[in-house]
Design a protein around this motif. Structure first.
Motif, PDB file in Angstrom:
ATOM      1  N   LEU A  35       6.123  -0.483   8.498  1.00  0.00           N
ATOM      2  CA  LEU A  35       5.067  -1.380   8.624  1.00  0.00           C
ATOM      3  C   LEU A  35       3.741  -0.420   8.366  1.00  0.00           C
ATOM      4  N   GLU A  36       3.713   0.745   9.078  1.00  0.00           N
ATOM      5  CA  GLU A  36       2.484   1.649   8.918  1.00  0.00           C
ATOM      6  C   GLU A  36       2.270   1.815   7.423  1.00  0.00           C
ATOM      7  N   LYS A  37       3.237   2.135   6.604  1.00  0.00           N
ATOM      8  CA  LYS A  37       3.009   2.433   5.297  1.00  0.00           C
ATOM      9  C   LYS A  37       2.554   1.135   4.407  1.00  0.00           C
ATOM     10  N   GLY A  38       3.074   0.082   4.880  1.00  0.00           N
ATOM     11  CA  GLY A  38       2.852  -1.404   4.050  1.00  0.00           C
ATOM     12  C   GLY A  38       1.228  -1.387   4.562  1.00  0.00           C
ATOM     13  N   LYS A  39       0.836  -1.165   5.816  1.00  0.00           N
ATOM     14  CA  LYS A  39      -0.480  -1.811   6.199  1.00  0.00           C
ATOM     15  C   LYS A  39      -1.558  -0.548   5.369  1.00  0.00           C
ATOM     16  N   ALA A  40      -0.929   0.706   4.984  1.00  0.00           N
ATOM     17  CA  ALA A  40      -1.816   1.547   4.565  1.00  0.00           C
ATOM     18  C   ALA A  40      -1.912   1.309   3.035  1.00  0.00           C
ATOM     19  N   VAL A  41      -0.966   0.730   2.536  1.00  0.00           N
ATOM     20  CA  VAL A  41      -0.991   0.327   1.097  1.00  0.00           C
ATOM     21  C   VAL A  41      -2.025  -1.074   0.845  1.00  0.00           C
ATOM     22  N   PHE A  50      -8.365  -6.437  -4.249  1.00  0.00           N
ATOM     23  CA  PHE A  50      -7.085  -7.298  -4.259  1.00  0.00           C
ATOM     24  C   PHE A  50      -7.078  -7.942  -2.844  1.00  0.00           C
ATOM     25  N   GLU A  51      -7.063  -9.504  -2.763  1.00  0.00           N
ATOM     26  CA  GLU A  51      -7.266 -10.121  -1.780  1.00  0.00           C
ATOM     27  C   GLU A  51      -5.745 -11.055  -1.211  1.00  0.00           C
ATOM     28  N   ASN A  52      -5.948 -11.545  -0.059  1.00  0.00           N
ATOM     29  CA  ASN A  52      -4.683 -12.478   0.200  1.00  0.00           C
ATOM     30  C   ASN A  52      -3.280 -11.451   0.287  1.00  0.00           C
ATOM     31  N   ILE A  53      -3.341 -10.519   0.963  1.00  0.00           N
ATOM     32  CA  ILE A  53      -2.115  -9.668   0.873  1.00  0.00           C
ATOM     33  C   ILE A  53      -1.971  -9.116   2.256  1.00  0.00           C
ATOM     34  N   GLN A  54      -0.681  -9.458   2.884  1.00  0.00           N
ATOM     35  CA  GLN A  54      -0.344  -8.975   4.346  1.00  0.00           C
ATOM     36  C   GLN A  54       0.784  -7.884   4.249  1.00  0.00           C
ATOM     37  N   ALA A  55       0.740  -7.049   4.983  1.00  0.00           N
ATOM     38  CA  ALA A  55       2.034  -6.398   5.035  1.00  0.00           C
ATOM     39  C   ALA A  55       2.925  -6.837   6.102  1.00  0.00           C
TER      40      ALA A  55
END
Length: 245
Positions: A35-41, A50-55
């Motif tokens: 999850l932390e890698k996803g949040k960093a991306v 880029f908008e409307n993206i959630q890890a």
């Protein structure tokens, strides 16, 4: 706003699909095992417009992780419009049929085949609440039994006892699932983005991630009269873009 979940989306082709779908106005759940890698991306994507993206944390080999992701999306969206089963692993090399261990083959199947089934079955309830649900199973030309039996095929010599067989199994599952859902508004297809230069293959492929992602998006955001139960490939050079099974 339509919602989409993409597994294995924190890098390479999956990440580019996230970008392209975000630009098309979808709400994108960027699936990542970490999850932390996803949040960093996502933070980097936001900084680049880029908008409307959630890890969202999702490990396709872990049922608890899958169900937790489903509960999150259900509470936030109430439904899911699109599922892109992109997560996959190559496995060890070489993958000779004569000596690749059962353990190595099972590890690849756990992600590439059983993982897809686990995720799909978990999210079917939410997908059925969509007016135009789509399931795209990201496969490979190496999953085509017809091409693998053709000595003239340009990739004929690339035989993989783990990876290719897992994608052939995934293709078969796609056919079965599409048939089961054919009376509903689902479109369920296997999509081969083509031999693409990524970390996955040490950047040996001739294709770009942009082209690969665009191909996936094209065959995912389809109209109501689009086909289902098909196998599309970015490496097929004809107007149908259909690969033989």
């Amino acid at each position: 706003m339509k919602s989409v979940l993409i597994t294995g989306a924190n890098r390479s082709i999956g990440l580019e699909v996230v970008k392209q779908l975000s630009k098309k106005g979808l709400f994108v759940y960027l699936g990542s095992r970490d999850l932390e890698k996803g949040k960093a991306v996502v933070k980097e994507l936001n900084e680049n417009g880029f908008e409307n993206i959630q890890a969202i944390e999702i490990d396709v080999t872990n049922s608890d992780s899958i169900l937790a992701a489903k509960k999150t999306i259900e509470s936030e969206q109430g439904k899911l419009d699109i599922l892109i089963n992109n997560a996959g692993i190559l496995g060890t090399n070489p993958q000779l049929a004569s000596d690749t261990s059962i353990a190595d083959i099972q590890k690849v199947f756990d992600t590439n085949f059983f993982g897809v089934i686990n995720v799909t079955q978990a999210f079917l309830e939410l997908l059925k609440k969509s007016e135009s649900p789509r399931i795209s199973n990201i496969t490979s030309g190496l999953g085509s039994l017809t091409l693998h039996s053709d000595p003239s095929w340009k990739y004929y010599a690339i035989k993989t006892a783990s990876y290719g067989t897992s994608k052939a199994a995934l293709n078969a599952y796609t056919i079965a699932l599409a048939y089961e859902l054919k009376e509903l508004s689902f479109k369920v297809n296997a999509i081969d983005p083509g031999y693409t230069a990524t970390d996955f293959n040490h950047h040996s492929g001739p294709g770009t991630v942009e082209s690969a992602a665009s191909f996936i998006v094209k065959h995912t955001l389809t109209e109501d009269d689009a086909p289902t139960g098909k196998y599309f490939s970015n490496d097929i050079e004809d107007e149908t873009e259909e690969s033989p099974w």
